[in-house]
Design a protein around this motif. Sequence first.
Motif, PDB file in Angstrom:
ATOM      1  N   GLY A 286       0.809  -1.233   0.000  1.00  0.00           N
ATOM      2  CA  GLY A 286       0.000   0.000   0.000  1.00  0.00           C
ATOM      3  C   GLY A 286       0.834   1.272   0.000  1.00  0.00           C
ATOM      4  N   LEU A 287       2.110   1.178  -0.420  1.00  0.00           N
ATOM      5  CA  LEU A 287       2.979   2.357  -0.369  1.00  0.00           C
ATOM      6  C   LEU A 287       3.284   2.948  -1.750  1.00  0.00           C
ATOM      7  CD1 LEU A 287       5.732   1.390   2.253  1.00  0.00           C
ATOM      8  CD2 LEU A 287       4.134   3.295   2.387  1.00  0.00           C
ATOM      9  N   TYR A 288       2.920   2.206  -2.781  1.00  0.00           N
ATOM     10  CA  TYR A 288       3.387   2.619  -4.116  1.00  0.00           C
ATOM     11  C   TYR A 288       2.925   4.020  -4.496  1.00  0.00           C
ATOM     12  CZ  TYR A 288       4.617   2.634  -9.015  1.00  0.00           C
ATOM     13  OH  TYR A 288       5.159   2.980 -10.228  1.00  0.00           O
ATOM     14  N   ASP A 289       1.672   4.339  -4.181  1.00  0.00           N
ATOM     15  CA  ASP A 289       1.135   5.612  -4.657  1.00  0.00           C
ATOM     16  C   ASP A 289       1.824   6.826  -4.048  1.00  0.00           C
ATOM     17  OD1 ASP A 289      -0.496   4.476  -6.467  1.00  0.00           O
ATOM     18  OD2 ASP A 289      -2.221   4.309  -5.111  1.00  0.00           O
ATOM     19  N   ARG A 290       2.475   6.634  -2.910  1.00  0.00           N
ATOM     20  CA  ARG A 290       3.210   7.794  -2.381  1.00  0.00           C
ATOM     21  C   ARG A 290       4.723   7.635  -2.517  1.00  0.00           C
ATOM     22  NH1 ARG A 290       3.368   6.727   3.958  1.00  0.00           N
ATOM     23  NH2 ARG A 290       1.656   5.261   4.117  1.00  0.00           N
ATOM     24  N   THR A 291       5.118   6.833  -3.497  1.00  0.00           N
ATOM     25  CA  THR A 291       6.548   6.626  -3.722  1.00  0.00           C
ATOM     26  C   THR A 291       6.942   7.106  -5.110  1.00  0.00           C
ATOM     27  OG1 THR A 291       6.501   4.665  -2.333  1.00  0.00           O
ATOM     28  CG2 THR A 291       8.378   4.872  -3.804  1.00  0.00           C
ATOM     29  N   ARG A 292       8.142   7.666  -5.206  1.00  0.00           N
ATOM     30  CA  ARG A 292       8.724   7.981  -6.515  1.00  0.00           C
ATOM     31  C   ARG A 292      10.044   7.211  -6.584  1.00  0.00           C
ATOM     32  NH1 ARG A 292       8.040  12.279 -10.170  1.00  0.00           N
ATOM     33  NH2 ARG A 292       5.886  11.719  -9.784  1.00  0.00           N
ATOM     34  N   ILE A 293      10.216   6.433  -7.669  1.00  0.00           N
ATOM     35  CA  ILE A 293      11.433   5.630  -7.819  1.00  0.00           C
ATOM     36  C   ILE A 293      12.275   6.205  -8.958  1.00  0.00           C
ATOM     37  CG2 ILE A 293      12.375   3.346  -8.413  1.00  0.00           C
ATOM     38  CD1 ILE A 293       9.891   2.048  -7.280  1.00  0.00           C
TER      39      ILE A 293
END
Length: 285
Positions: free
Chosen positions: A137-144
């Motif tokens: 549930g962390l992808y949407d607030r992550t930038r890679i």
Amino acid sequence: MAKRELESVDEQDKADLEGIEVHLLTEGIYQHYGFDFRDYSLPSLRRRLWKRVYAEGLTTISALQDRVLHDSSCMERLLLDLSINTTAMFRDPSFYLSFRQKVVPLLRTYPFVRIWHAGCSTGEEVYSMAILLREEGLYDRTRIYATDINEVVLQRAKAGIFPLERMQEYTDNYIRAGGKKSFSEYYTAKYGGALFDQSLTKNVVFSQHNLVTDHSFSEFNVILCRNVLIYFDKTLQSKVHSLFYDSLATFGVLVLGSKETLRFMAHEDAYQQIAPPEKIFRKVK
Ligand SMILES: C[S@@+](CC[C@H](N)C(=O)[O-])C[C@H]1O[C@@H](n2cnc3c(N)ncnc32)[C@H](O)[C@@H]1O
């Protein structure tokens, strides 16, 4: 001098000469193209240079130097030889499991997460991380930010098509890494390979970056640089560690490959290993 002694002097001479040729070639490449292989580990460098010498139909490293400096397409071919791109999805599954258990809870405390995959090759580890973060549930607030010195592998990473024949191995890795779904949900068989869900790269920026000559470009909560520094000598490794230290936020996490270490590196004392034997370190000062 006895014949055997003469032979061994000859061998030594050859090795010395080869050392000089490697030095001149790498210096020439650096001055002309800006790619810095001067402190790459010698045995692996020699092997790869000789491979290119033969592939070009040449007989010496000096002849390769001549061609590389006058023909940029030869430089591109050599660049591919010099970058070892071996990778896999969920490579070292125990690392991903520890990441889920030990690092994800830390990341949950941040409103926004910035991750840098340095030396990402064809992107398998980037897609693996994207899957893990989505499941947590962390992808949407992550930038890679996914970078590599080699533009060709980056293009493959962007395409997200991986060999179908490796899907069984990747499925096993995914399960051992604590995967929560059915791995086949993430790809479809297309274009002769496994095409991964394109929404996995929605928050990923792929770009070329040379760890040896380029500078820090942002501040990150996590930096992963796995199986890249083993190809550098100690001086160069230490230099790249200074770059990572400068690019990592306080309490940020640094991840190395299973055979890599922070021992004797710049800023070694600034880190704590948080999940031994996994090479996951936290910057504590
Ligand atoms: C063996 S792959 C590792 C891929 C992935 N990190 C993994 O562990 O599966 C090493 C990658 O490092 C990249 N590399 C080598 N020298 C580099 C440099 N100076 N700057 C950035 N990337 C580099 C290579 O192009 C290659 O894609």
